[in-house]
Design an enzyme around this catalytic site. Structure first.
Site, mmCIF file in Angstrom:
data_model
loop_
_atom_site.group_PDB
_atom_site.id
_atom_site.type_symbol
_atom_site.label_atom_id
_atom_site.label_comp_id
_atom_site.label_asym_id
_atom_site.label_seq_id
_atom_site.Cartn_x
_atom_site.Cartn_y
_atom_site.Cartn_z
ATOM 1 N N GLU A 39 48.733 37.132 16.399
ATOM 2 C CA GLU A 39 48.697 37.055 14.930
ATOM 3 C C GLU A 39 50.099 37.185 14.345
ATOM 4 O O GLU A 39 50.438 36.505 13.378
ATOM 5 C CB GLU A 39 47.774 38.134 14.339
ATOM 6 C CG GLU A 39 46.284 37.885 14.553
ATOM 7 C CD GLU A 39 45.776 36.607 13.892
ATOM 8 O OE1 GLU A 39 46.440 36.055 13.002
ATOM 9 O OE2 GLU A 39 44.692 36.141 14.300
ATOM 10 N N TYR A 122 46.664 41.262 5.939
ATOM 11 C CA TYR A 122 46.132 40.140 6.708
ATOM 12 C C TYR A 122 45.975 40.508 8.186
ATOM 13 O O TYR A 122 44.890 40.351 8.773
ATOM 14 C CB TYR A 122 47.029 38.884 6.576
ATOM 15 C CG TYR A 122 46.636 37.864 7.616
ATOM 16 C CD1 TYR A 122 45.515 37.065 7.429
ATOM 17 C CD2 TYR A 122 47.314 37.778 8.846
ATOM 18 C CE1 TYR A 122 45.086 36.193 8.416
ATOM 19 C CE2 TYR A 122 46.889 36.915 9.835
ATOM 20 C CZ TYR A 122 45.778 36.121 9.614
ATOM 21 O OH TYR A 122 45.345 35.284 10.595
ATOM 22 N N ASP A 140 45.057 34.904 4.579
ATOM 23 C CA ASP A 140 46.418 34.366 4.592
ATOM 24 C C ASP A 140 46.434 33.089 3.747
ATOM 25 O O ASP A 140 45.437 32.749 3.084
ATOM 26 C CB ASP A 140 46.917 34.120 6.032
ATOM 27 C CG ASP A 140 46.159 32.993 6.714
ATOM 28 O OD1 ASP A 140 45.180 32.471 6.124
ATOM 29 O OD2 ASP A 140 46.548 32.618 7.837
HETATM 30 N N1 ADE Z 1 46.456 31.401 12.683
HETATM 31 C C1 ADE Z 1 46.397 32.698 12.344
HETATM 32 N N2 ADE Z 1 45.593 33.365 13.192
HETATM 33 C C2 ADE Z 1 45.151 32.480 14.096
HETATM 34 C C3 ADE Z 1 44.312 32.545 15.238
HETATM 35 N N3 ADE Z 1 43.791 33.701 15.617
HETATM 36 N N4 ADE Z 1 44.087 31.423 15.925
HETATM 37 C C4 ADE Z 1 44.643 30.266 15.528
HETATM 38 N N5 ADE Z 1 45.433 30.133 14.485
HETATM 39 C C5 ADE Z 1 45.691 31.216 13.764
#
Ligand code: ADE
Length: 352
Positions: A39, A122, A140
């Site tokens: 993340e 987030y 987000d």
């Molecule tokens: N963007 C933010 N978190 C994500 C996730 N867990 N998998 C794919 N794209 C992401």
């Protein structure tokens, strides 16, 4: 008439996620370390670019205690090219807190997770819902885009009140269990169907029946995001000072580098010597002389512009062959530059 966004929306999205999600390396399990690292990496970087960084990171530091015990320069090197280097510094601090103050166990509550350095609403929402089944939203920019369209809402998505309101609305829609599938369903919808550029793929959207933006024909024009102020432009001259043109047999090529200040932009990373003004070649040679380098030959010149969030660097690079190695700089071999020295992309460009 569009359908009301109630828990039937939740289940529709979760069913779609389960059948259609991408197999990504950080989705193989729900280990908080894996989800956390991914993340943080994904905050400013595309999924395809993150794959390789994530693998390298996990190979080098397979557990949170490895992260806590790592040297800062090792971490900066693993992060090289991802940018926003405070993210990895904060992860380092957070891992040390988990190791030293929390008995090596990653916290499982939203508030406790959010209390760790570098973890905001987030990321805390993502980790809590994906790893610990806490019914809390992770909002987000992608989720805000999806929600703006679903609600046909033209509020600026940078508005903090709007973000809070979307968080509360989504949190009310969370299921009792498998919360991570709902969080990732929203993420996946934003990535695969309701994307940022061009037309959203409404014709194959699993939740099209709930979408007011689709019904009103406004989906492609949303979200609304106010333009930011223009970035500051800085002219720079960068010196790539080499002791040899190539690493020939019996001769080691070294290049001058120095460490940046411990605070500010690209803090603690390395750079090539540089000055904040655009110089002509003769002036650049004189500058190298003033550093005690004894320039022998100007090998080549290159231009590169690097765009940061708030500033643009317009750089002119001079590759200069030198005869002496003054102590004001560290003189790195090609192998050290490749394997050890964390060099941000803005300067790394000149190594290509
Ligand atoms: N963007 C933010 N978190 C994500 C996730 N867990 N998998 C794919 N794209 C992401």
């Amino acid at each position: 008439m569009v359908k009301k966004m109630d828990t039937s929306f939740t289940w529709t999205l979760m069913d779609w996620y389960r059948a259609n999600h991408r197999a990504l390396p950080w989705r193989k399990d729900k280990a908080p370390y894996h989800v956390w690292v991914s993340e943080i990496m994904l905050q400013q970087t595309r999924v395809e670019a993150v794959r390789e960084y994530y693998k390298r990171f996990m190979d080098a530091l397979p557990t949170i205690s490895d992260l806590a015990a790592a040297e800062e320069e090792t971490l900066l090197k693993l992060w090289q090219g991802l940018g926003y280097y405070n993210r990895i510094r904060n992860m380092h601090k957070a891992a040390q807190i988990v190791e030293q103050e929390l008995g090596g166990v990653f916290p499982c509550g939203y508030a406790e997770i959010k209390a760790l350095p570098g973890i905001g609403e987030y990321t805390a929402g993502a980790i809590a819902s994906i790893c610990f089944d806490v019914p809390v939203a992770a909002v987000d920019g992608n989720v805000l885009r999806v929600m703006s369209r679903l609600k046909n809402d033209s509020t600026d998505i940078q508005n903090a009140k709007f973000k809070k309101q979307i968080g509360a609305e989504l949190t009310a829609l969370y299921p009792q269990e498998h919360c991570g599938d709902f969080t990732q369903g929203l993420i996946e919808l934003g990535a695969l169907i309701c994307g940022p550029a061009g037309q959203p793929k409404c014709e194959i959207c699993p939740v099209a029946a709930y979408c007011q933006g689709r019904e009103q024909g406004t989906a492609a024009a949303l979200p609304v995001k106010a333009k930011k102020k223009a970035r500051k432009k800085v002219e720079m001259t960068v010196f790539i000072l080499h002791t040899a043109e190539n690493a020939a047999e019996g001769q080691v090529k070294r290049t001058a580098v120095c460490k940046r200040d411990a605070t500010g932009l690209l803090a603690g990373l390395y750079q090539f010597p540089n000055v904040d003004k655009k110089m002509q070649a003769s002036e650049a040679i004189a500058q190298a002389e003033s550093w005690g380098c004894r320039p022998k030959d100007l090998l080549r010149r290159a231009e590169y512009c690097h765009v940061f969030t708030h500033v643009e660097w317009h750089m002119t690079g001079y590759y200069i062959l030198v005869e002496t190695m003054p102590h004001a700089f560290q003189w790195a071999t090609d192998a050290q530059l490749a394997q050890e020295i964390p060099m941000p992309t803005a300067f790394g460009y000149f190594l290509q």
